[in-house]
Design a protein around this motif. Structure first.
Motif, mmCIF file in Angstrom:
data_model
loop_
_atom_site.group_PDB
_atom_site.id
_atom_site.type_symbol
_atom_site.label_atom_id
_atom_site.label_comp_id
_atom_site.label_asym_id
_atom_site.label_seq_id
_atom_site.Cartn_x
_atom_site.Cartn_y
_atom_site.Cartn_z
ATOM 1 N N GLU A 1 0.826 -1.053 0.005
ATOM 2 C CA GLU A 1 0.180 -0.104 -0.108
ATOM 3 C C GLU A 1 0.857 1.447 0.088
ATOM 4 O OE1 GLU A 1 -3.134 -0.491 -0.425
ATOM 5 O OE2 GLU A 1 -3.002 -2.591 -0.160
ATOM 6 N N SER A 2 2.060 1.196 0.085
ATOM 7 C CA SER A 2 3.186 2.272 -0.199
ATOM 8 C C SER A 2 2.892 3.311 1.043
ATOM 9 C CB SER A 2 3.202 2.781 -1.544
ATOM 10 O OG SER A 2 3.385 2.045 -2.162
ATOM 11 N N LEU A 3 2.523 2.803 2.045
ATOM 12 C CA LEU A 3 2.376 3.802 3.293
ATOM 13 C C LEU A 3 3.553 4.086 3.929
ATOM 14 C CD1 LEU A 3 -0.751 3.296 3.162
ATOM 15 C CD2 LEU A 3 -0.794 2.983 5.674
ATOM 16 N N PRO A 4 3.872 5.281 4.254
ATOM 17 C CA PRO A 4 5.292 5.877 5.036
ATOM 18 C C PRO A 4 5.240 5.375 6.181
ATOM 19 C CG PRO A 4 3.637 7.689 4.916
ATOM 20 C CD PRO A 4 2.898 6.644 3.875
ATOM 21 N N TYR A 5 6.518 5.357 6.899
ATOM 22 C CA TYR A 5 6.525 4.818 8.100
ATOM 23 C C TYR A 5 5.775 5.559 9.228
ATOM 24 C CZ TYR A 5 11.118 2.809 6.218
ATOM 25 O OH TYR A 5 11.992 2.378 5.683
#
Length: 202
Positions: free
Chosen positions: A163-167
């Protein structure tokens, strides 16, 4: 009267602004806005649930529950974080509840994945049937390996890699720190490399 005019992003950073605007309309009871929000995020939620539970059969039902909660609590929602963070937090809680229910009842799914959900790959030339089979098998091996990870590691891997969510967003979803998220991902990658090493060697 709620506006029914479609909302469009003016740039890549405007996606959350669209979600926020839709949520304001949903809070006013705008069903069309709700349908638009579901269409924007349904595939991501279904895919995430399928990977977290390793059970596509349950994914759509749990995704439906997630969106119903969004509708139910729209009036109380505040844009303190990105909408996707809020949505994946709901999704994560529902999946964890389902996992605990299965654990209590000792129900283990043995259904095979019916669709290829593997890691994002570059566009490839047309493959021969044997190469296609090997590619599919590799994706299935990766999915199975991810399914064996502890819940927090599995969630971090799925949200980061799929989902390419950031940290920072993953930290909110998991209710932990950014450093903990990085540690979870490091341990998960180490485990996955070990479990897939023999298969990769072939």
């Amino acid at each position: 009267m709620p506006s029914s005019r479609p909302i469009q992003a003016t740039d890549n950073g405007g996606e959350d602004a669209i979600d926020v605007a839709l949520m304001h309309r949903i809070a006013e009871g705008d069903e069309r806005a709700f349908r638009e929000l579901v269409e924007r995020h349904q595939n991501a939620v279904v895919g995430t649930v399928a990977r977290m539970l390793n059970d596509p059969a349950e994914a759509e039902d749990i995704a439906q529950l997630a969106f119903l909660r969004v509708w139910k609590h729209a009036k109380r929602w505040r844009p303190d974080a990105k909408f996707t963070t809020y949505l994946f937090t709901i999704t994560r809680n529902l999946v964890y509840n389902e996992s605990r229910r299965r654990s209590r009842r000792k129900e283990v799914s043995t259904d095979e994945r019916e669709e290829d959900s593997g890691f994002q790959m570059a566009a490839e030339a047309r493959l021969e049937p044997r190469e296609e089979a090997l590619k599919l098998e590799m994706h299935e091996q990766i999915d199975r390996a991810i399914a064996t990870l502890p819940e927090a590691q599995r969630t971090a891997v799925i949200l980061y890699s799929y989902e390419s969510l950031p940290y920072e967003e993953i930290a909110v979803v998991l209710k932990t720190s950014v450093s903990s998220v990085k540690s979870l991902l490091f341990r998960a990658r180490t485990t996955l490399r070990e479990r897939l090493a023999g298969y990769m060697a072939e």
